[in-house]
Scaffold this active site. Structure first.
Site, PDB file in Angstrom:
ATOM      1  N   CYS A 272      -4.442   3.403  -4.143  1.00 12.53           N
ATOM      2  CA  CYS A 272      -4.405   2.360  -5.180  1.00 12.53           C
ATOM      3  C   CYS A 272      -4.902   2.816  -6.545  1.00 12.53           C
ATOM      4  CB  CYS A 272      -5.219   1.160  -4.720  1.00 12.53           C
ATOM      5  SG  CYS A 272      -4.413   0.301  -3.368  1.00 12.53           S
TER       6      CYS A 272
HETATM    7  N1  LIG Z   1      -3.882   0.226   0.780  1.00 13.66           N
HETATM    8  C1  LIG Z   1      -4.684  -0.525   0.064  1.00 13.66           C
HETATM    9  O1  LIG Z   1      -5.909  -0.424   0.152  1.00 13.66           O
HETATM   10  C2  LIG Z   1      -4.116  -1.577  -0.860  1.00 13.66           C
HETATM   11  C3  LIG Z   1      -4.979  -2.565  -1.370  1.00 13.66           C
HETATM   12  C4  LIG Z   1      -4.456  -3.530  -2.243  1.00 13.66           C
HETATM   13  C5  LIG Z   1      -3.123  -3.473  -2.590  1.00 13.66           C
HETATM   14  N2  LIG Z   1      -2.303  -2.486  -2.094  1.00 13.66           N
HETATM   15  C6  LIG Z   1      -0.903  -2.507  -2.481  1.00 13.66           C
HETATM   16  O2  LIG Z   1      -0.154  -3.054  -1.401  1.00 13.66           O
HETATM   17  C7  LIG Z   1       1.119  -2.406  -1.288  1.00 13.66           C
HETATM   18  C8  LIG Z   1       1.252  -1.785   0.092  1.00 13.66           C
HETATM   19  O3  LIG Z   1       0.261  -0.797   0.220  1.00 13.66           O
HETATM   20  P1  LIG Z   1      -0.034  -0.097   1.611  1.00 13.66           P
HETATM   21  O4  LIG Z   1      -1.202   0.791   1.406  1.00 13.66           O
HETATM   22  O5  LIG Z   1      -0.077  -1.126   2.678  1.00 13.66           O
HETATM   23  O6  LIG Z   1       1.292   0.777   1.777  1.00 13.66           O
HETATM   24  P2  LIG Z   1       1.787   1.589   3.053  1.00 13.66           P
HETATM   25  O7  LIG Z   1       2.550   2.728   2.518  1.00 13.66           O
HETATM   26  O8  LIG Z   1       0.635   1.830   3.976  1.00 13.66           O
HETATM   27  O9  LIG Z   1       2.777   0.570   3.784  1.00 13.66           O
HETATM   28  C9  LIG Z   1       4.006   0.185   3.277  1.00 13.66           C
HETATM   29  C10 LIG Z   1       4.918  -0.115   4.468  1.00 13.66           C
HETATM   30  O10 LIG Z   1       6.142  -0.670   3.978  1.00 13.66           O
HETATM   31  C11 LIG Z   1       7.193  -0.201   4.796  1.00 13.66           C
HETATM   32  N3  LIG Z   1       8.469  -0.392   4.109  1.00 13.66           N
HETATM   33  C12 LIG Z   1       8.986   0.296   3.052  1.00 13.66           C
HETATM   34  N4  LIG Z   1      10.179  -0.221   2.708  1.00 13.66           N
HETATM   35  C13 LIG Z   1      10.419  -1.255   3.544  1.00 13.66           C
HETATM   36  C14 LIG Z   1      11.480  -2.183   3.675  1.00 13.66           C
HETATM   37  N5  LIG Z   1      12.539  -2.151   2.858  1.00 13.66           N
HETATM   38  N6  LIG Z   1      11.397  -3.115   4.638  1.00 13.66           N
HETATM   39  C15 LIG Z   1      10.342  -3.161   5.482  1.00 13.66           C
HETATM   40  N7  LIG Z   1       9.302  -2.302   5.390  1.00 13.66           N
HETATM   41  C16 LIG Z   1       9.342  -1.365   4.449  1.00 13.66           C
HETATM   42  C17 LIG Z   1       6.813   1.257   5.048  1.00 13.66           C
HETATM   43  O11 LIG Z   1       7.515   1.795   6.158  1.00 13.66           O
HETATM   44  C18 LIG Z   1       5.306   1.130   5.265  1.00 13.66           C
HETATM   45  O12 LIG Z   1       5.007   0.917   6.636  1.00 13.66           O
HETATM   46  C19 LIG Z   1       1.162  -1.408  -2.436  1.00 13.66           C
HETATM   47  O13 LIG Z   1       1.781  -2.010  -3.524  1.00 13.66           O
HETATM   48  C20 LIG Z   1      -0.295  -1.140  -2.727  1.00 13.66           C
HETATM   49  O14 LIG Z   1      -0.511  -0.740  -4.059  1.00 13.66           O
HETATM   50  C21 LIG Z   1      -2.776  -1.558  -1.229  1.00 13.66           C
END
Ligand SMILES: NC(=O)c1ccc[n+]([C@@H]2O[C@H](COP(=O)([O-])OP(=O)(O)OC[C@H]3O[C@@H](n4cnc5c(N)ncnc54)[C@H](O)[C@@H]3O)[C@@H](O)[C@H]2O)c1
Length: 430
Positions: A272
């Site tokens: 992030c």
């Molecule tokens: N990880 C954190 O601590 C955190 C905290 C707050 C916000 N965020 C935000 O949340 C969002 C997700 O982050 P994350 O860390 O969970 O990401 P991640 O990469 O761990 O997970 C994303 C998931 O989305 C799936 N995906 C991609 N395209 C897809 C589609 N078309 N249909 C269905 N699934 C699909 C991927 O296979 C993956 O499993 C980002 O925008 C991130 O900036 C993350």
């Protein structure tokens, strides 16, 4: 925390990474019925076997406890067909130039549009992914509308609900947030989210969608700034032989400042802060302004892990052939996530200097191996201690009790207040 009877909803979660998995599993624990969707079959399968698709403390217990109200599918239409709310939780990584990559948001929005086209019910799409102000209304909305042949805020709801969880304490953060932020335009979407979040006693900010999107970026950019500031001052403290921890502890007692995220070390990593600060800086440039502060925040963060190598050179001016034991590869403790881990920057530099590395991390070694197959991975932290110097890049609790007697230890995270047993102990900023 319990729901009042009758408030249960049918919820879909698109994207089962850190945010999607935590959100969906915790919502199931509140009493909702949750259907997960991901393009990654392994994650779908894990959830259907009642296993969390990512490592996060407490999540396996919750998924097991709620297995009867959790289901996962790779078929998006199946996931959304009878969902009241659909949380969009796909990744928003960086492009090569630092700008935000909306590839996953675009393709998930299109797929969602196609799925909504087949349904006659009202569904609320909630964007939880971190996206720049304007993205929900200018990218997600038209993509869904085009495929669905429906109008947002009328035929289907659309809202923003940015996520503030911290990996490693995400379950605790879900149930005890500092605040909830919801961006909405239509009353029906607002009402649904008010109901969903009615069990939470924290402040709830209901605002317009662009403001909600902005709040998320400003939070992350500010916290990242606080860390880089603490590191710049920490470097000065080190040079002046002042313990930066004593300084920031006392400065943080000022209620205008607050002690959280106010510690010096080797900087911030993870999925992030780095990418969100880069995306915000790129946006500032896009509108013709100069993101001076944010660029400096990133610059300080990039060089900070290298300070550990500089300290090592005081003891070994020529590093070629030296063996370093590296403790901690994840970007922080209690996660297997290595995205933008400061250990990556450190290892790259150590390898350039010809250092032999033996490393250990309780959870993140498999992920790190994909990036650096050429370094050694130990089966216990004790094994790592058998080296010319020990470096600590993530403050896993179990490292505190290691016997550092007689060792040269360079600590990037201040794993404990006092380290008396090491032969030589140097903190990066203390
Ligand atoms: N990880 C954190 O601590 C955190 C905290 C707050 C916000 N965020 C935000 O949340 C969002 C997700 O982050 P994350 O860390 O969970 O990401 P991640 O990469 O761990 O997970 C994303 C998931 O989305 C799936 N995906 C991609 N395209 C897809 C589609 N078309 N249909 C269905 N699934 C699909 C991927 O296979 C993956 O499993 C980002 O925008 C991130 O900036 C993350």
């Amino acid at each position: 925390m319990h729901l009042k009877k009758g408030l249960e909803m049918k919820i879909s979660v698109v994207g089962c990474g850190y945010v999607g998995a935590v959100t969906g599993i915790c919502l199931a624990d509140l009493g909702h019925e949750v259907t997960f969707n991901d393009i990654d079959e392994e994650k779908v399968e894990a959830i259907n076997f009642a296993k969390s698709p990512i490592f996060e403390p407490g999540l396996d217990r919750l998924i097991e406890r709620n297995r009867s109200s959790i289901f996962a599918t790779s078929d998006l239409s199946e996931a959304v067909s009878n969902a009241d709310l659909i949380f969009l939780c796909v990744g928003t990584p960086s492009n090569g130039d630092g700008s935000i990559n909306l590839e996953y948001i675009m393709s998930a929005s299109k797929d969602l549009g196609m799925a909504l086209e087949k349904s006659s019910a009202f569904h609320l799409v909630v964007v939880k992914s971190t996206v720049l102000p304007g993205t929900t209304e200018q990218v997600v909305k038209p993509a869904i509308e085009k495929e669905a042949g429906k109008e947002a805020f009328k035929d289907f709801g659309l809202a923003s609900n940015p996520e503030f969880l911290r990996e490693g304490s995400a379950v605790q953060d879900f149930f005890h947030p500092d605040r909830l932020v919801v961006g909405y335009r239509d009353a029906r979407s607002k009402a649904l989210l008010e109901t969903l979040y009615s069990p939470f006693g924290c402040p709830k900010v209901f605002t317009d969608i662009r403001t909600a999107e902005m709040i998320k970026y400003v939070s992350n950019a500010f916290l990242a700034t606080k860390i880089s500031f603490a590191n710049e001052i920490g470097n000065l403290c080190k040079a002046l032989k002042i313990d930066s921890y004593k300084v920031f502890d006392a400065v943080g007692m000022d209620t205008r400042i607050n002690p959280a995220f106010f510690r010096s070390g080797i900087g911030f990593g993870g999925s992030c802060f780095p990418k969100d600060v880069r995306a915000l800086a790129a946006k500032i440039e896009e509108i013709g302004q100069n993101p001076r502060i944010l660029r400096s925040v990133l610059e300080v963060n990039e060089v900070q892990p290298i300070k550990m190598v500089e300290i090592l050179k005081k003891y070994y001016p020529n590093l070629r052939g030296i063996k370093v034991g590296l403790l901690g590869l994840a970007f922080k403790p209690d996660t297997e996530d290595v995205r933008e881990s400061r250990a990556i920057v450190l290892v790259k530099r150590l390898l350039e200097e010809g250092v032999e590395i033996v490393s250990y991390d309780p959870k993140a070694m498999d992920n790190f191996k994909l990036l650096f197959p050429e370094i050694s991975y130990a089966s216990s932290p004790e094994e790592v201690l058998n080296a010319d110097a020990v470096m600590i890049a993530a403050e896993w609790k179990e490292f505190e009790d290691l016997d550092f007697k007689g060792k040269l230890v360079i600590d990037g995270r201040r794993i404990k207040r006092e380290m008396r047993d090491a032969a030589i102990y140097e903190g990066v900023c203390w």
